[in-house]
Design a protein around this motif. Structure first.
Motif, PDB file in Angstrom:
ATOM      1  N   UNK A  29       0.817  -1.218   0.000  1.00 38.47           N
ATOM      2  CA  UNK A  29       0.000   0.000   0.000  1.00 38.47           C
ATOM      3  C   UNK A  29       0.846   1.261   0.000  1.00 38.47           C
ATOM      4  N   UNK A  30       2.094   1.156   0.420  1.00 35.61           N
ATOM      5  CA  UNK A  30       2.945   2.342   0.561  1.00 35.61           C
ATOM      6  C   UNK A  30       4.066   2.395  -0.475  1.00 35.61           C
ATOM      7  N   UNK A  31       4.038   1.525  -1.473  1.00 31.57           N
ATOM      8  CA  UNK A  31       5.084   1.520  -2.485  1.00 31.57           C
ATOM      9  C   UNK A  31       4.866   2.651  -3.488  1.00 31.57           C
ATOM     10  N   UNK A  32       5.927   3.394  -3.762  1.00 34.15           N
ATOM     11  CA  UNK A  32       5.913   4.418  -4.807  1.00 34.15           C
ATOM     12  C   UNK A  32       6.743   3.886  -5.961  1.00 34.15           C
ATOM     13  N   UNK A  33       6.126   3.666  -7.119  1.00 34.72           N
ATOM     14  CA  UNK A  33       6.823   3.018  -8.225  1.00 34.72           C
ATOM     15  C   UNK A  33       6.960   3.896  -9.457  1.00 34.72           C
ATOM     16  N   UNK A  34       6.354   5.066  -9.456  1.00 32.29           N
ATOM     17  CA  UNK A  34       6.433   5.940 -10.629  1.00 32.29           C
ATOM     18  C   UNK A  34       7.835   6.543 -10.717  1.00 32.29           C
ATOM     19  N   UNK A  35       8.580   6.192 -11.745  1.00 36.02           N
ATOM     20  CA  UNK A  35       9.988   6.594 -11.847  1.00 36.02           C
ATOM     21  C   UNK A  35      10.168   8.112 -11.885  1.00 36.02           C
ATOM     22  N   UNK A  36       9.410   8.852 -12.698  1.00 35.97           N
ATOM     23  CA  UNK A  36       9.573  10.313 -12.672  1.00 35.97           C
ATOM     24  C   UNK A  36       9.329  10.910 -11.286  1.00 35.97           C
ATOM     25  N   UNK A  37       8.354  10.375 -10.556  1.00 34.54           N
ATOM     26  CA  UNK A  37       8.089  10.859  -9.197  1.00 34.54           C
ATOM     27  C   UNK A  37       9.274  10.585  -8.281  1.00 34.54           C
ATOM     28  N   UNK A  38       9.863   9.394  -8.403  1.00 35.29           N
ATOM     29  CA  UNK A  38      11.019   9.041  -7.577  1.00 35.29           C
ATOM     30  C   UNK A  38      12.220   9.927  -7.901  1.00 35.29           C
ATOM     31  N   UNK A  39      12.460  10.160  -9.187  1.00 37.19           N
ATOM     32  CA  UNK A  39      13.595  10.995  -9.580  1.00 37.19           C
ATOM     33  C   UNK A  39      13.415  12.430  -9.097  1.00 37.19           C
ATOM     34  N   UNK A  40      12.188  12.945  -9.182  1.00 37.78           N
ATOM     35  CA  UNK A  40      11.942  14.298  -8.711  1.00 37.78           C
ATOM     36  C   UNK A  40      12.127  14.391  -7.202  1.00 37.78           C
ATOM     37  N   UNK A  65      22.045  13.656 -11.815  1.00 38.06           N
ATOM     38  CA  UNK A  65      22.478  14.262 -13.070  1.00 38.06           C
ATOM     39  C   UNK A  65      22.385  13.240 -14.196  1.00 38.06           C
ATOM     40  N   UNK A  66      22.277  13.739 -15.420  1.00 38.10           N
ATOM     41  CA  UNK A  66      22.251  12.868 -16.590  1.00 38.10           C
ATOM     42  C   UNK A  66      23.645  12.797 -17.188  1.00 38.10           C
ATOM     43  N   UNK A  67      24.062  11.612 -17.617  1.00 37.12           N
ATOM     44  CA  UNK A  67      25.368  11.484 -18.258  1.00 37.12           C
ATOM     45  C   UNK A  67      25.244  11.841 -19.738  1.00 37.12           C
ATOM     46  N   UNK A  68      26.317  11.661 -20.492  1.00 37.14           N
ATOM     47  CA  UNK A  68      26.324  12.049 -21.904  1.00 37.14           C
ATOM     48  C   UNK A  68      25.343  11.236 -22.741  1.00 37.14           C
ATOM     49  N   UNK A  69      24.940  10.080 -22.240  1.00 37.60           N
ATOM     50  CA  UNK A  69      23.963   9.238 -22.944  1.00 37.60           C
ATOM     51  C   UNK A  69      22.537   9.490 -22.470  1.00 37.60           C
ATOM     52  N   UNK A  70      22.374  10.458 -21.558  1.00 37.51           N
ATOM     53  CA  UNK A  70      21.034  10.765 -21.055  1.00 37.51           C
ATOM     54  C   UNK A  70      20.574   9.866 -19.933  1.00 37.51           C
ATOM     55  N   UNK A  71      21.466   9.002 -19.445  1.00 38.39           N
ATOM     56  CA  UNK A  71      21.103   8.116 -18.342  1.00 38.39           C
ATOM     57  C   UNK A  71      21.334   8.833 -17.011  1.00 38.39           C
ATOM     58  N   UNK A  72      20.391   8.692 -16.097  1.00 39.15           N
ATOM     59  CA  UNK A  72      20.536   9.355 -14.804  1.00 39.15           C
ATOM     60  C   UNK A  72      21.550   8.621 -13.925  1.00 39.15           C
ATOM     61  N   UNK A  73      22.283   9.420 -13.159  1.00 37.80           N
ATOM     62  CA  UNK A  73      23.254   8.892 -12.210  1.00 37.80           C
ATOM     63  C   UNK A  73      23.296   9.821 -11.011  1.00 37.80           C
ATOM     64  N   UNK A  74      23.885   9.343  -9.938  1.00 40.71           N
ATOM     65  CA  UNK A  74      24.088  10.163  -8.746  1.00 40.71           C
ATOM     66  C   UNK A  74      25.535  10.626  -8.716  1.00 40.71           C
TER      67      UNK A  74
END
Length: 210
Positions: free
Chosen positions: A6-17, A46-55
């Motif tokens: 009931x408490x899982x947040x799975x929406x990726x854009x929401x998690x990234x924000x 941040x996004x790398x040169x390939x557009x992949x998100x990283x920390x």
């Protein structure tokens, strides 16, 4: 981490924000002796040169945890948001007290940044947090010698996002009457975190009277 369904947040854009908005994180690694090591620090999404998100973040060189990073070693980054105690007295029935909270946990592999990459990252990080300052400073406003001296005392790293889990424990499993009661009681506590939690709950369940 353990998250009831009931408490899982799975929406990726929401998690990234959420990570962007709550960048002061806890970085956890395992020491050579098997004992966990952790540091509180700002970590940027941040996004790398390939557009992949990283920390991306940096540690003081005086902090021995940096020696546990690099060479694709695993790490855990924990990002926390508003949280608050929920009293049993706020329900119209007998119920145990609990705690509402928002959190995201990310696991990944770490590599070290070069000096050039570190400088670029520090520019971005300073610019981000100085954006709302009345008299913003920048890395460019400092002398080259000063910047080099300060950089010699830090070690910057990047971390892949291999897994990402989000928990949004917001009393979603309560009926509207009790849900609204919890929001009202949170607002009466006079606690800043409780007020933030009330605002999040009201936004997440807009059908009730805010």
């Amino acid at each position: 981490m353990y998250i009831p369904h009931a408490f899982q947040e799975t929406d990726r854009p929401t998690l990234l924000q959420f990570v962007r908005d709550n960048s002061f994180a806890l970085l956890v690694t395992t020491g050579y002796d098997g004992i966990p090591v952790a540091t509180h620090l700002p970590i940027e999404l941040l996004a790398d040169t390939d557009g992949q998100f990283q920390l991306v973040g940096h540690l003081a060189k005086a902090n021995p945890q940096w020696k546990l990073l690099g060479q694709n070693r695993p790490a855990l980054a924990v990002f926390s948001g508003p949280h608050s105690y929920i009293s049993s007295s706020w329900y119209d029935h007998v119920n145990v007290p609990t705690w509402n909270y928002l959190s995201v946990q990310i696991t990944g592999r770490t590599t070290m940044l070069t000096d050039g990459e570190t400088l670029d990252f520090l520019r971005q990080q300073v610019d981000r947090y100085e954006a709302h300052s009345a008299h913003p400073v920048s890395v460019e406003s400092m002398t080259v010698d000063y910047v080099r001296k300060q950089m010699s005392g830090v070690v910057a790293f990047r971390m892949t996002i291999d897994t990402m889990q989000g928990a949004a424990k917001l009393s979603q499993n309560r009926d509207d009457k009790n849900y609204q009661s919890i929001i009202a009681e949170l607002r009466q506590t006079g606690n800043a975190d409780a007020e933030k939690m009330a605002n999040v709950m009201a936004t997440r369940r807009p059908t009730i009277d805010k």
